[in-house]
Structure formats: C-alpha cells, structure tokens
Design an enzyme around this catalytic site. Structure first.
Site, PDB file in Angstrom:
ATOM      1  N   SER A  51       0.845  -1.198   0.000  1.00  0.00           N
ATOM      2  CA  SER A  51       0.000   0.000   0.000  1.00  0.00           C
ATOM      3  C   SER A  51       0.876   1.241   0.000  1.00  0.00           C
ATOM      4  CB  SER A  51      -0.896  -0.001   1.239  1.00  0.00           C
ATOM      5  OG  SER A  51      -1.348   1.317   1.470  1.00  0.00           O
ATOM      6  N   HIS A 105      -8.392   1.007  -3.794  1.00  0.00           N
ATOM      7  CA  HIS A 105      -9.278   0.868  -2.633  1.00  0.00           C
ATOM      8  C   HIS A 105      -9.924   2.223  -2.359  1.00  0.00           C
ATOM      9  CE1 HIS A 105      -9.415  -0.088   2.005  1.00  0.00           C
ATOM     10  NE2 HIS A 105     -10.614   0.000   1.472  1.00  0.00           N
ATOM     11  N   MET A 151     -11.463  -5.524   5.960  1.00  0.00           N
ATOM     12  CA  MET A 151     -10.662  -4.554   6.714  1.00  0.00           C
ATOM     13  C   MET A 151     -10.400  -5.115   8.103  1.00  0.00           C
ATOM     14  SD  MET A 151      -9.977  -2.161   4.681  1.00  0.00           S
ATOM     15  CE  MET A 151      -8.980  -1.272   5.886  1.00  0.00           C
ATOM     16  N   HIS A 163      -1.358  -1.407  -4.164  1.00  0.00           N
ATOM     17  CA  HIS A 163      -2.611  -1.073  -3.480  1.00  0.00           C
ATOM     18  C   HIS A 163      -2.666   0.435  -3.293  1.00  0.00           C
ATOM     19  CE1 HIS A 163      -6.012  -2.008  -0.787  1.00  0.00           C
ATOM     20  NE2 HIS A 163      -5.552  -1.025  -0.026  1.00  0.00           N
ATOM     21  N   ASP A 174      -6.677  -6.275   4.678  1.00  0.00           N
ATOM     22  CA  ASP A 174      -6.003  -4.974   4.703  1.00  0.00           C
ATOM     23  C   ASP A 174      -6.057  -4.365   6.103  1.00  0.00           C
ATOM     24  OD1 ASP A 174      -5.024  -2.432   4.146  1.00  0.00           O
ATOM     25  OD2 ASP A 174      -6.682  -1.842   2.846  1.00  0.00           O
ATOM     26  N   MET A 212      -8.778   8.280  -0.175  1.00  0.00           N
ATOM     27  CA  MET A 212      -9.587   8.705   0.988  1.00  0.00           C
ATOM     28  C   MET A 212     -10.092  10.119   0.782  1.00  0.00           C
ATOM     29  SD  MET A 212      -7.261   7.299   4.113  1.00  0.00           S
ATOM     30  CE  MET A 212      -6.438   5.713   4.028  1.00  0.00           C
ATOM     31  N   MET A 254     -11.925   4.557  -0.357  1.00  0.00           N
ATOM     32  CA  MET A 254     -12.528   4.859   0.950  1.00  0.00           C
ATOM     33  C   MET A 254     -13.169   6.232   0.839  1.00  0.00           C
ATOM     34  SD  MET A 254      -9.440   3.309   3.192  1.00  0.00           S
ATOM     35  CE  MET A 254      -8.408   3.371   1.740  1.00  0.00           C
ATOM     36  N   ASP A 313      -4.715   3.618  -1.912  1.00  0.00           N
ATOM     37  CA  ASP A 313      -5.749   3.993  -0.940  1.00  0.00           C
ATOM     38  C   ASP A 313      -6.248   5.407  -1.192  1.00  0.00           C
ATOM     39  OD1 ASP A 313      -5.919   1.714   0.954  1.00  0.00           O
ATOM     40  OD2 ASP A 313      -3.766   2.112   1.155  1.00  0.00           O
TER      41      ASP A 313
HETATM   42  C1  DX5 Z   1      -5.973   1.804   5.763  1.00  0.00           C
HETATM   43  C2  DX5 Z   1      -5.629   1.444   4.346  1.00  0.00           C
HETATM   44  C3  DX5 Z   1      -4.546   0.463   4.256  1.00  0.00           C
HETATM   45  C4  DX5 Z   1      -3.238   0.921   4.888  1.00  0.00           C
HETATM   46  C5  DX5 Z   1      -2.689  -0.273   5.574  1.00  0.00           C
HETATM   47  O1  DX5 Z   1      -7.183   2.411   5.843  1.00  0.00           O
HETATM   48  O2  DX5 Z   1      -6.762   0.916   3.664  1.00  0.00           O
HETATM   49  O3  DX5 Z   1      -4.340  -0.028   2.947  1.00  0.00           O
HETATM   50  O4  DX5 Z   1      -2.288   1.428   4.008  1.00  0.00           O
HETATM   51  O5  DX5 Z   1      -1.581   0.103   6.286  1.00  0.00           O
HETATM   52  P1  DX5 Z   1      -0.859  -0.853   7.334  1.00  0.00           P
HETATM   53  O6  DX5 Z   1      -0.410  -2.048   6.565  1.00  0.00           O
HETATM   54  O7  DX5 Z   1       0.238  -0.012   7.862  1.00  0.00           O
HETATM   55  O8  DX5 Z   1      -1.900  -1.204   8.369  1.00  0.00           O
HETATM   56 ZN    ZN Z   2      -6.363  -0.106   1.703  1.00  0.00          ZN
END
Ligand code: DX5
Ligand code: ZN
Length: 215
Positions: free
Chosen positions: A7, A65, A136, A32, A174, A36, A67, A34
C-alpha cells in the site's frame, strides 16, 4: 507463494517512482492505492490524477481501494486513470449492485470492502457478482494501526463460504498486516495481503517484500 499488494499510503510521497521500483524488484503482485476523501474516513489522500501519473511508470496491476462516500460518482475517473481492480466499501454506496455492475461494465475487476464491524451477511446477494472481497482488519483511514484480533473469525467464515459455493473471488485482507502475523493470516485462507507500514518503514523495502513473498 503469498500474493502481496504493497500500500503506497506509507510510501515516501515525494519519491513515488523510486518507492514503486523497490516493491517491483521485491516481487510485489499488485500496487494497493488507498483513496480517501475525509468524509467516509477521517483522512484525505490522493485521487485519480495522481493514479494516472503513477500508471505511466509501472506495469503492476492497480488495486484501487476507494474509501470515499458515494464512490459511484467517480468510477469512470478511476477506470480512466488505469485501475485494474476497483474496490468500494459496502457502507459507502447505497446501490451496491448498481455500483458493482458499473465497475464491471468497464471490463475491470470489482471488489467490495467491509469495515471491521460490518457483517458478512451484507454480501449475501452480491457474492456471485464480485471478483474480490476486501476484509478490513483495522478501521480504515490510516496506516500503521494494529490488527483487530477478532477478525480471524470473519476471515475464516468468508473463506468457507467462498469455497463451499465454489466462487471465483479473491480474498484480500487490509490493515495491520506485518511479517509477524502474515503467516497466520495466510493460513486462514487469504489470497492477497495488503501491507503498508511494515513494507515502507522497513530498512530495506525490496528485501521486506521478498520476505513476505517467501511466506
Ligand atoms: C488503511 C488502508 C490500508 C493501509 C494499511 O485504511 O486501507 O491499505 O495502508 O496500512 P498498514 O499495513 O500499515 O496497516
Ligand atoms: Zn487499503
């Protein structure tokens, strides 16, 4: 061999190309990404324009992903940016079936993610339509959080359902995945591990991806 999706959330944002090269040499299977929005989760990261630029520097498949609240507003943008998989949160879209159909209409893979307390039963009527389930194991929003232990039950349960119904679904996990717990998580039947901080905070990023791959 374990499949790993580093990620980028925990990467050095000032040197994304360099960070991507390191995970590529380590043998990463996906990137990956993320996204947000500060509404669905209490943090803001990047959107389609950044992903589009990263698309120019790597061949790795993009596991996006989302969010974000009402992701259906932006599916086309992320497809055009180069997503290979788009995963939306069950909690963020009212017409999940419609959103999944839209993603698939672009010829890419569609995933659904569940927050830690969202029951698996919410997926009962969509299982046949999806390519990936993202469980999650932290509350989404930040890297570096601790794995929520009772998620083992959820992971084992969904593995069983996928197998019993012979579904063609990638099971991804994740949040809080580290070298120290990854073996156990894989043993519960997970296909794809997302790892953020434990890869990008490592002394040697390439080496760390290799260590995950050897599991
Ligand atoms: C968190 C993200 C993850 C994040 C995981 O909301 O969706 O993908 O990067 O990070 P680690 O592996 O540090 O928990
Ligand atoms: Zn993620």
């Amino acid at each position: 061999m374990a499949k790993i999706a580093p990620s980028l959330l925990s990467a050095d944002f000032a040197d994304l190309k360099g960070e991507i090269r390191k995970v590529e040499s380590g043998g990463a299977d996906y990137l990956h990404l993320d996204v947000m929005d500060g509404i669905f989760v209490p943090n803001i990261t990047f959107g389609a324009p950044v992903i589009k630029k990263i698309r120019e520097v790597t061949e790795l498949p993009f596991d996006v992903h989302l969010m974000i609240d009402r992701p259906e507003r932006f599916i086309k943008d992320f497809v055009e940016a180069g997503a290979d998989i788009i995963t939306v949160h069950q909690e963020a879209t009212i017409h999940l079936h419609r959103t999944i159909q839209e993603i698939k209409s672009y010829g890419i893979m569609a995933g659904v993610s569940l927050n830690p307390t969202t029951p698996l039963e919410t997926l009962e009527y969509i299982l046949e339509d999806i390519d990936l389930i993202l469980i999650m194991t932290v509350n989404p929003g930040f890297g570096g959080q601790s794995f929520i232990n009772q998620m083992d039950r959820k992971i084992k349960k969904i593995r069983k359902i996928i197998d019993q119904r012979n579904l063609d679904i990638i099971l991804e996990v994740d949040g809080g995945v580290k070298l120290s717990n990854a073996k156990a998580i894989l043993d519960w039947g997970v296909d794809l591990l997302v790892v953020g901080s434990d890869i990008f905070n490592a002394e040697n990023i390439e080496q760390r991806v290799k260590e995950f791959k050897r599991l």
